[in-house]
Design a protein around this motif. Structure first.
Motif, PDB file in Angstrom:
ATOM      1  N   ASP A 231       0.831  -1.205   0.000  1.00 23.30           N
ATOM      2  CA  ASP A 231       0.000   0.000   0.000  1.00 23.30           C
ATOM      3  C   ASP A 231       0.862   1.250   0.000  1.00 23.30           C
ATOM      4  N   ALA A 232       0.245   2.418   0.076  1.00 19.61           N
ATOM      5  CA  ALA A 232       0.972   3.685  -0.033  1.00 19.61           C
ATOM      6  C   ALA A 232       1.860   3.971   1.165  1.00 19.61           C
ATOM      7  N   ASN A 233       1.706   3.203   2.243  1.00 20.80           N
ATOM      8  CA  ASN A 233       2.487   3.393   3.463  1.00 20.80           C
ATOM      9  C   ASN A 233       3.521   2.293   3.669  1.00 20.80           C
ATOM     10  N   TYR A 234       3.901   1.607   2.598  1.00 16.24           N
ATOM     11  CA  TYR A 234       4.939   0.568   2.614  1.00 16.24           C
ATOM     12  C   TYR A 234       4.514  -0.712   3.337  1.00 16.24           C
ATOM     13  N   ASN A 235       3.221  -0.908   3.561  1.00 16.39           N
ATOM     14  CA  ASN A 235       2.752  -2.142   4.200  1.00 16.39           C
ATOM     15  C   ASN A 235       2.453  -3.202   3.141  1.00 16.39           C
ATOM     16  N   PHE A 236       2.832  -4.445   3.413  1.00 16.58           N
ATOM     17  CA  PHE A 236       2.437  -5.553   2.548  1.00 16.58           C
ATOM     18  C   PHE A 236       0.975  -5.878   2.819  1.00 16.58           C
ATOM     19  N   ILE A 237       0.139  -5.823   1.786  1.00 15.13           N
ATOM     20  CA  ILE A 237      -1.269  -6.183   1.961  1.00 15.13           C
ATOM     21  C   ILE A 237      -1.584  -7.538   1.338  1.00 15.13           C
ATOM     22  N   TYR A 238      -0.654  -8.064   0.558  1.00 16.47           N
ATOM     23  CA  TYR A 238      -0.809  -9.412   0.002  1.00 16.47           C
ATOM     24  C   TYR A 238       0.571  -9.937  -0.353  1.00 16.47           C
ATOM     25  N   ALA A 239       0.794 -11.222  -0.153  1.00 10.16           N
ATOM     26  CA  ALA A 239       2.044 -11.836  -0.606  1.00 10.16           C
ATOM     27  C   ALA A 239       1.817 -13.287  -0.965  1.00 10.16           C
ATOM     28  N   HIS A 240       2.522 -13.743  -1.976  1.00 10.40           N
ATOM     29  CA  HIS A 240       2.512 -15.130  -2.407  1.00 10.40           C
ATOM     30  C   HIS A 240       3.959 -15.590  -2.441  1.00 10.40           C
ATOM     31  N   VAL A 241       4.261 -16.653  -1.719  1.00  8.07           N
ATOM     32  CA  VAL A 241       5.642 -17.132  -1.596  1.00  8.07           C
ATOM     33  C   VAL A 241       5.727 -18.571  -2.079  1.00  8.07           C
ATOM     34  N   GLY A 242       6.706 -18.867  -2.945  1.00  8.66           N
ATOM     35  CA  GLY A 242       6.981 -20.256  -3.227  1.00  8.66           C
ATOM     36  C   GLY A 242       6.925 -20.718  -4.652  1.00  8.66           C
ATOM     37  N   CYS A 243       6.525 -19.847  -5.598  1.00  5.81           N
ATOM     38  CA  CYS A 243       6.482 -20.275  -6.992  1.00  5.81           C
ATOM     39  C   CYS A 243       7.901 -20.620  -7.465  1.00  5.81           C
ATOM     40  N   GLN A 244       8.037 -21.661  -8.253  1.00  4.23           N
ATOM     41  CA  GLN A 244       9.356 -22.124  -8.712  1.00  4.23           C
ATOM     42  C   GLN A 244      10.061 -21.062  -9.553  1.00  4.23           C
ATOM     43  N   GLY A 245      11.361 -20.911  -9.317  1.00  2.00           N
ATOM     44  CA  GLY A 245      12.132 -19.877  -9.989  1.00  2.00           C
ATOM     45  C   GLY A 245      12.155 -19.971 -11.496  1.00  2.00           C
ATOM     46  N   ARG A 246      11.958 -21.162 -12.068  1.00  2.00           N
ATOM     47  CA  ARG A 246      12.040 -21.308 -13.526  1.00  2.00           C
ATOM     48  C   ARG A 246      10.810 -20.745 -14.229  1.00  2.00           C
ATOM     49  N   ILE A 247       9.692 -20.570 -13.502  1.00  2.97           N
ATOM     50  CA  ILE A 247       8.460 -20.096 -14.118  1.00  2.97           C
ATOM     51  C   ILE A 247       8.607 -18.630 -14.496  1.00  2.97           C
ATOM     52  N   SER A 248       8.120 -18.245 -15.663  1.00  2.00           N
ATOM     53  CA  SER A 248       8.249 -16.871 -16.141  1.00  2.00           C
ATOM     54  C   SER A 248       7.520 -15.920 -15.217  1.00  2.00           C
ATOM     55  N   ASP A 249       7.877 -14.628 -15.324  1.00  2.00           N
ATOM     56  CA  ASP A 249       7.260 -13.619 -14.475  1.00  2.00           C
ATOM     57  C   ASP A 249       5.739 -13.610 -14.626  1.00  2.00           C
ATOM     58  N   GLY A 250       5.261 -13.682 -15.890  1.00  2.00           N
ATOM     59  CA  GLY A 250       3.826 -13.707 -16.108  1.00  2.00           C
ATOM     60  C   GLY A 250       3.185 -14.938 -15.503  1.00  2.00           C
ATOM     61  N   GLY A 251       3.907 -16.054 -15.565  1.00  2.00           N
ATOM     62  CA  GLY A 251       3.392 -17.291 -14.983  1.00  2.00           C
ATOM     63  C   GLY A 251       3.289 -17.215 -13.476  1.00  2.00           C
ATOM     64  N   VAL A 252       4.258 -16.558 -12.836  1.00  2.00           N
ATOM     65  CA  VAL A 252       4.218 -16.386 -11.385  1.00  2.00           C
ATOM     66  C   VAL A 252       2.972 -15.608 -10.991  1.00  2.00           C
ATOM     67  N   PHE A 253       2.741 -14.496 -11.662  1.00  2.00           N
ATOM     68  CA  PHE A 253       1.581 -13.658 -11.359  1.00  2.00           C
ATOM     69  C   PHE A 253       0.282 -14.442 -11.536  1.00  2.00           C
ATOM     70  N   LYS A 254       0.198 -15.188 -12.626  1.00  2.00           N
ATOM     71  CA  LYS A 254      -1.036 -15.924 -12.907  1.00  2.00           C
ATOM     72  C   LYS A 254      -1.261 -17.088 -11.955  1.00  2.00           C
ATOM     73  N   ASN A 255      -0.228 -17.530 -11.258  1.00  2.00           N
ATOM     74  CA  ASN A 255      -0.387 -18.635 -10.317  1.00  2.00           C
ATOM     75  C   ASN A 255      -0.772 -18.191  -8.917  1.00  2.00           C
ATOM     76  N   THR A 256      -0.955 -16.903  -8.703  1.00  2.00           N
ATOM     77  CA  THR A 256      -1.325 -16.417  -7.376  1.00  2.00           C
ATOM     78  C   THR A 256      -2.849 -16.380  -7.215  1.00  2.00           C
ATOM     79  N   GLU A 257      -3.289 -16.534  -5.989  1.00  2.00           N
ATOM     80  CA  GLU A 257      -4.714 -16.406  -5.693  1.00  2.00           C
ATOM     81  C   GLU A 257      -5.174 -14.983  -5.975  1.00  2.00           C
ATOM     82  N   PHE A 258      -4.282 -14.028  -5.770  1.00  2.00           N
ATOM     83  CA  PHE A 258      -4.598 -12.627  -6.020  1.00  2.00           C
ATOM     84  C   PHE A 258      -5.010 -12.419  -7.477  1.00  2.00           C
ATOM     85  N   TYR A 259      -4.259 -12.999  -8.410  1.00  2.00           N
ATOM     86  CA  TYR A 259      -4.567 -12.864  -9.838  1.00  2.00           C
ATOM     87  C   TYR A 259      -5.940 -13.472 -10.144  1.00  2.00           C
TER      88      TYR A 259
END
Length: 284
Positions: A73-101
């Motif tokens: 958020d605008a005050n440097y607080n994390f409001i959502y995080a997803h940890v653990g996607c495999q490093g080989r997956i492309s950036d777009g793939g990481v985003f699409k694998n999150t519950e947030f997406y």
């Protein structure tokens, strides 16, 4: 809502329109970017090669990693995080694998309905901001690419960077505060996920305690509200030689016309008397 499902973690993610609007108000007042409800960013958390993992966690930097994807958020607080996607997956793939997406794609984040920017006649959606690693969408804005010269597109990029820099600073402070991120983590995958998650929880907890000194003067980038001049945060110097967090790669992703039109409307707004800031031409 505070939930944990596998590697999906929610940190007080807004539950209704009013909570999102409060975040947007903070982004507009502090960083001059209206309708912004969060800055999205991601980092590879570098670790020692997991046993029997083959190339699953081998990333574009030729190291092994899991990915931390987060919204700030605008005050440097994390409001959502997803940890653990495999490093080989492309950036777009990481985003699409999150519950947030998935929630964003299904319009289930309860974002406010589109409204006109001040002085404009076109209704603009509430949006997230990100860098070139992310797709341009009607609900996620990224910079224009290419050689732009002194142009409205370059001014848009400058305005976007002021809002997006919040997530960059949050990741920087996280790395500077928890030294385990300064070199490859020598733990198995599950424990690397657990440690990363715990550090984010501790970061948010410390953010709520002014006495913690987590964001002491000079620790983050500071803008002069009269000139726009930026004094870089101390974390940038501290993390120059860090090898434990690596940026996501930047790849061009063809946007839809609707997404392009939304970005054009914000760009045009920033050129109006209602939308411009005095110093934007000097830094674009």
């Amino acid at each position: 809502m505070n939930l944990k499902v596998k590697s999906q973690i929610f940190f007080q993610c807004p539950a209704n329109e009013e909570e999102w609007k409060r975040i947007a108000q903070n982004f507009e007042v502090k960083w001059n970017f209206p309708h912004c409800v969060g800055a999205i960013d991601g980092k590879h958390i570098v670790m020692q090669a997991p046993a029997n993992s083959g190339s699953q966690y081998y990333n574009y930097k030729h190291t092994f990693s899991i990915v931390l994807m987060a919204v700030v958020d605008a005050n440097y607080n994390f409001i959502y995080a997803h940890v653990g996607c495999q490093g080989r997956i492309s950036d777009g793939g990481v985003f699409k694998n999150t519950e947030f997406y998935k929630l964003l794609n299904k319009n289930k984040l309860n974002l406010p309905s589109p409204v006109e920017l001040q002085g404009r006649s076109i209704k603009s959606p509430f949006i997230f901001v990100g860098d070139e690693a992310f797709p341009l969408r009607t609900d996620l804005l990224k910079p224009y690419s290419g050689q732009l010269g002194r142009s409205p597109e370059r001014i848009f990029n400058y305005r976007l960077s002021r809002a997006r820099r919040i997530s960059e600073n949050a990741f920087g402070i996280l790395s500077a505060s928890f030294r385990i991120f300064r070199k490859p983590i020598n733990l198995n995958i599950e424990n690397t996920q657990a440690v990363t998650t715990a550090c984010i929880y501790l970061y948010n907890f410390m953010r709520k305690k002014p006495s913690s000194g987590l964001l002491s003067f000079g620790s983050v980038d500071v803008d002069d509200p009269m000139t726009g001049n930026v004094s870089q945060g101390k974390w940038r110097v501290m993390s120059e030689n860090d090898k434990g967090m690596v940026n996501l790669p930047r790849r061009p992703i063809r946007p839809s016309q609707a997404a392009w039109d939304v970005r054009e409307e914000f760009k045009n707004y920033f050129m109006t008397p209602e939308g411009r800031i005095e110093w934007q031409e000097s830094y674009a």
